[in-house]
Design a protein around this motif. Structure first.
Motif, PDB file in Angstrom:
ATOM      1  N   SER A  91      -0.601  12.328   2.616  1.00 17.12           N
ATOM      2  CA  SER A  91      -2.264  11.905   3.334  1.00 17.12           C
ATOM      3  C   SER A  91      -1.716  10.342   3.730  1.00 17.12           C
ATOM      4  CB  SER A  91      -3.370  12.309   2.705  1.00 17.12           C
ATOM      5  OG  SER A  91      -3.079  11.683   1.652  1.00 17.12           O
ATOM      6  N   TYR A  92      -1.412   9.580   2.680  1.00 20.80           N
ATOM      7  CA  TYR A  92      -1.396   7.822   3.067  1.00 20.80           C
ATOM      8  C   TYR A  92      -0.867   7.843   4.579  1.00 20.80           C
ATOM      9  CZ  TYR A  92      -3.468   6.068  -1.825  1.00 20.80           C
ATOM     10  OH  TYR A  92      -4.172   6.359  -2.189  1.00 20.80           O
ATOM     11  N   PHE A  93      -0.244   8.828   4.810  1.00 22.78           N
ATOM     12  CA  PHE A  93       0.640   8.753   6.395  1.00 22.78           C
ATOM     13  C   PHE A  93      -0.094   9.005   7.516  1.00 22.78           C
ATOM     14  CE2 PHE A  93       4.477   7.414   3.475  1.00 22.78           C
ATOM     15  CZ  PHE A  93       5.742   6.477   4.923  1.00 22.78           C
ATOM     16  N   THR A  94      -0.405  10.516   6.913  1.00 22.07           N
ATOM     17  CA  THR A  94      -1.249  10.595   8.531  1.00 22.07           C
ATOM     18  C   THR A  94      -2.342   9.997   8.178  1.00 22.07           C
ATOM     19  OG1 THR A  94      -3.105  12.658   6.568  1.00 22.07           O
ATOM     20  CG2 THR A  94      -0.223  12.937   7.758  1.00 22.07           C
TER      21      THR A  94
ATOM     22  N   THR B  90       1.540  -1.125  -0.203  1.00 25.83           N
ATOM     23  CA  THR B  90       0.175  -0.262  -0.019  1.00 25.83           C
ATOM     24  C   THR B  90       1.228   1.295  -0.108  1.00 25.83           C
ATOM     25  OG1 THR B  90       0.117  -0.529   2.094  1.00 25.83           O
ATOM     26  CG2 THR B  90      -2.132  -1.164   1.265  1.00 25.83           C
ATOM     27  N   LEU B  91       1.728   1.461   1.505  1.00 25.19           N
ATOM     28  CA  LEU B  91       2.299   2.402   1.061  1.00 25.19           C
ATOM     29  C   LEU B  91       3.647   2.737  -0.156  1.00 25.19           C
ATOM     30  CD1 LEU B  91       2.852   3.315   4.775  1.00 25.19           C
ATOM     31  CD2 LEU B  91       1.434   4.483   3.157  1.00 25.19           C
ATOM     32  N   LEU B  92       4.149   1.606  -0.394  1.00 27.10           N
ATOM     33  CA  LEU B  92       4.793   1.348  -1.098  1.00 27.10           C
ATOM     34  C   LEU B  92       5.033   1.732  -2.443  1.00 27.10           C
ATOM     35  CD1 LEU B  92       8.528   0.949  -0.769  1.00 27.10           C
ATOM     36  CD2 LEU B  92       8.209  -0.770  -1.666  1.00 27.10           C
ATOM     37  N   GLY B  93       2.868   0.957  -2.717  1.00 31.95           N
ATOM     38  CA  GLY B  93       3.146   1.428  -4.066  1.00 31.95           C
ATOM     39  C   GLY B  93       2.681   3.060  -4.162  1.00 31.95           C
TER      40      GLY B  93
END
Length: 334
Positions: free
Chosen positions: A160-163, A26-29
């Motif tokens: 925003s994915y991180f937050t 997810t995040l790497l993608g």
């Protein structure tokens, strides 16, 4: 600003690394999608990513010079709305060929050739000391500001994915507005990470236009894995990526030269030539029947594709410092 967040949250580079490592599909993608958007944008502006990395050197120094205006006035406006005024008033930071070669990893003669091309196109100029600086003409002003806004959009989406994973109450719009308000601060760190990452790939594969093409195969591969294993650990992720098996038919995540050309803006003939090079390097494999390309999933190619453990680890290390600085700033200024 939320006082509770300020007291309880301290985003460190290691926490960013751990989060990226815990969410590889997810995040790497999302990270590679952001990188693809950035590279597509700069390729279409400069027709070559090596040339774009030269411009990034000048842009990064320019944003740093704008930031330094706060040494004189803490309230100095560094927003995107004030960028043109800031650019017009600062003393333009200059670079020599040798420093550009060092920053980008390009051979000195290649850097010299790229600079000469950029001068002919009025993207950079020379000062009285025969040093080079970023030149933004009135003609290019509006196009550049439009590019900035597009880049802020995909950076905001990624952050925003991180937050969201960090349980911070920040929408993509809030993040976007904050980046625009403190633009030169965020863009200095964004470009710092980009330059280090592009330099890493310059040393690894020499022709970094290949990186943009490879990402078009990497992104659907990560999505394909995530469809079946959203919470896959990084250890299992490497086992799957480096090994073809009955459950995962990665050729379903393949791409064609035409689709790459449509997405990236790279001419189709150039795509075909560079795809052939990527096959020879064993970063991609070409299916003989469909004539489509996909990430090398053969066991013998585990050390060669873009998402090997070494490449992912180096990528995360490069960006974790800058991401932690940006996210902590977002928390502070919210």
């Amino acid at each position: 600003m939320n006082p509770k967040l300020k007291r309880s949250i301290d985003i460190t580079p290691s926490s960013i690394s751990e989060l990226l490592l815990s969410q590889p599909t997810t995040l790497l993608g999302a990270f590679y999608e952001m990188q693809s958007s950035f590279l597509i944008g700069v390729y279409n502006r400069y027709l070559n990513i090596e040339t774009a990395s030269i411009i990034s050197c000048f842009a990064r120094r320019t944003h740093l010079e704008i930031l330094r205006q706060r040494e004189k006035n803490l309230d100095h406006d560094i927003s995107i709305h004030n960028f043109w005024d800031n650019y017009s008033k600062i003393e333009k930071p200059a670079e020599k060929i040798v420093s550009l070669a060092k920053l980008t990893g390009l051979p000195k003669e290649t850097a010299r050739r790229k600079v000469s091309s950029l001068m002919k196109k009025n993207f950079i100029n020379m000062n009285n000391n025969r040093e080079y600086f970023w030149y933004i003409s009135q003609k290019n002003k509006e196009a550049l500001l439009k590019n900035f806004n597009e880049e802020i959009g995909f950076l905001s989406k990624f952050v925003s994915y991180f937050t969201n994973y960090l349980n911070l109450d920040m929408s993509q719009k809030i993040i976007e507005n904050e980046i625009k308000t403190q633009f030169s601060f965020y863009w200095y760190h964004f470009l710092s990470g980009q330059l280090k990452w592009l330099k890493m790939w310059q040393y690894k594969i020499k022709d970094i236009d290949l990186l943009l093409i490879t990402l078009q195969a990497v992104i659907p591969t990560l999505k394909y894995i995530g469809k079946y294993n959203e919470n896959l650990s990084l250890t299992d992720f490497y086992k799957i990526v480096g090994k073809a098996n009955d459950k995962y038919n990665f050729s379903d995540a393949s791409i064609s030269a035409t689709s790459i050309s449509d997405i990236s803006g790279i001419p189709r003939a150039t795509c075909i030539r560079k795809l052939d090079k990527l096959v020879k390097l064993e970063l991609l494999i070409r299916d003989s029947k469909s004539k489509r390309y996909f990430v090398n999933q053969m066991t013998s190619g585990r050390t060669k594709n873009i998402i090997t453990k070494e490449n992912v680890s180096q990528t995360i290390e490069i960006f974790s410092d800058h991401l932690s600085i940006m996210i902590n700033a977002l928390i502070r200024f919210q």
